[in-house]
Design a protein around this motif. Structure first.
Motif, PDB file in Angstrom:
ATOM      1  N   LYS A  36       0.086   5.084  -2.033  1.00  0.00           N
ATOM      2  CA  LYS A  36      -1.150   4.304  -2.101  1.00  0.00           C
ATOM      3  C   LYS A  36      -0.845   2.886  -2.589  1.00  0.00           C
ATOM      4  O   LYS A  36       0.111   2.667  -3.325  1.00  0.00           O
ATOM      5  CB  LYS A  36      -2.138   4.980  -3.044  1.00  0.00           C
ATOM      6  N   THR A  37      -1.684   1.943  -2.182  1.00  0.00           N
ATOM      7  CA  THR A  37      -1.483   0.541  -2.541  1.00  0.00           C
ATOM      8  C   THR A  37      -2.680   0.012  -3.308  1.00  0.00           C
ATOM      9  O   THR A  37      -3.830   0.216  -2.901  1.00  0.00           O
ATOM     10  CB  THR A  37      -1.277  -0.328  -1.285  1.00  0.00           C
ATOM     11  N   ALA A  38      -2.394  -0.670  -4.416  1.00  0.00           N
ATOM     12  CA  ALA A  38      -3.415  -1.389  -5.175  1.00  0.00           C
ATOM     13  C   ALA A  38      -3.033  -2.864  -5.181  1.00  0.00           C
ATOM     14  O   ALA A  38      -1.915  -3.216  -5.573  1.00  0.00           O
ATOM     15  CB  ALA A  38      -3.517  -0.865  -6.605  1.00  0.00           C
ATOM     16  N   TYR A  68       0.284   4.711  -7.124  1.00  0.00           N
ATOM     17  CA  TYR A  68      -0.036   3.446  -6.462  1.00  0.00           C
ATOM     18  C   TYR A  68       1.127   2.469  -6.575  1.00  0.00           C
ATOM     19  O   TYR A  68       1.760   2.359  -7.633  1.00  0.00           O
ATOM     20  CB  TYR A  68      -1.252   2.783  -7.115  1.00  0.00           C
TER      21      TYR A  68
END
Length: 240
Positions: A2-4, A27
């Motif tokens: 996941k990317t933040a 993330y």
């Protein structure tokens, strides 16, 4: 993975205690500097989480700081997509503006540590994890409540401290992310503002030291509860 993506306006106003929590939850965290980076060059619209951080300018200061126009465009696209969005201080004010609400000066500063007063909806929200732990306030502007938003918290000085839109948007006027163990960067970075407001940095430092354990723990619990809601929503946080 996941990317933040976090849009930052000042180097020391970063994700603070939220960053290690995001990393622990899988993330990859990336920063964009709103003042110099292209906000469209990164995957700001498709990232699993977009965070808008604080800064010492106003949400309607785009005539003086034109990058705000691009940032607002990103926010509006993000709101339309209903993907997870977190705004802190200036970030919350920009979300409020993008939703059609007014942002204006308070006529004074709210700087220091104080607990939030939660609404009934706030007590049923992730912010309930804060209890009565004081959080950091550092602002001179305030936002009106956007149409369709749910008010979660306030203080005696600033009635609107937090709102949410569905489960995918959380806007915080206070700096819940700020790590009290790194308050010195804030004291130096905002030294002129403190002096003009007549606020003693030694007093702020002492307050931060007293909260260096309780505040990060409460903040992590609140953020974790919100992320639980976001990640449980359909399509990785997209509301129906």
């Amino acid at each position: 993975m996941k990317t933040a993506i976090a849009i930052r306006h000042l180097a020391f106003e970063d994700l603070g205690t939220l960053e290690p929590l995001l990393q622990a939850r899988g993330y990859t965290v990336r920063y964009l500097d709103a003042t110099v980076d292209s906000l469209y060059a990164a995957d700001t619209l498709s990232a699993d989480l977009l965070v808008l951080l604080g800064g010492p300018i106003g949400a309607f200061d785009d005539p003086a700081y034109p990058f705000i126009t691009d940032e607002l465009a990103v926010i509006r696209h993000r709101l339309e997509s209903k993907r997870p969005l977190l705004g802190i201080c200036l970030g919350a004010q920009l979300i409020a503006r993008a939703l059609g609400a007014s942002v204006s000066g308070m006529g004074g500063k709210e700087i220091g540590f104080a607990p939030l007063t939660l609404t009934a909806e706030g007590n049923a929200s992730p912010l309930a994890a804060l209890g009565d732990v004081p959080v950091l306030h550092w602002h001179g502007d305030r936002f009106d409540m956007p149409a369709g938003a749910t008010r979660l918290a306030g203080t005696a000085i600033c009635a609107n401290q937090a709102f949410r839109v569905g489960n995918h948007v959380l806007a915080l006027q206070c700096h819940l992310e700020a790590d009290p163990r790194r308050i010195e960067r804030w004291l130096v970075g905002h030294a002129c503002e403190l002096a003009l407001a007549g606020i003693d940095p030694c007093a702020l430092r002492a307050e931060a030291q007293a909260l260096q354990s309780d505040l990060p723990q409460a903040a992590r619990a609140a953020f974790a509860a919100w992320l639980d809601e976001v990640e449980a929503a359909p399509s990785g946080g997209m509301s129906p």
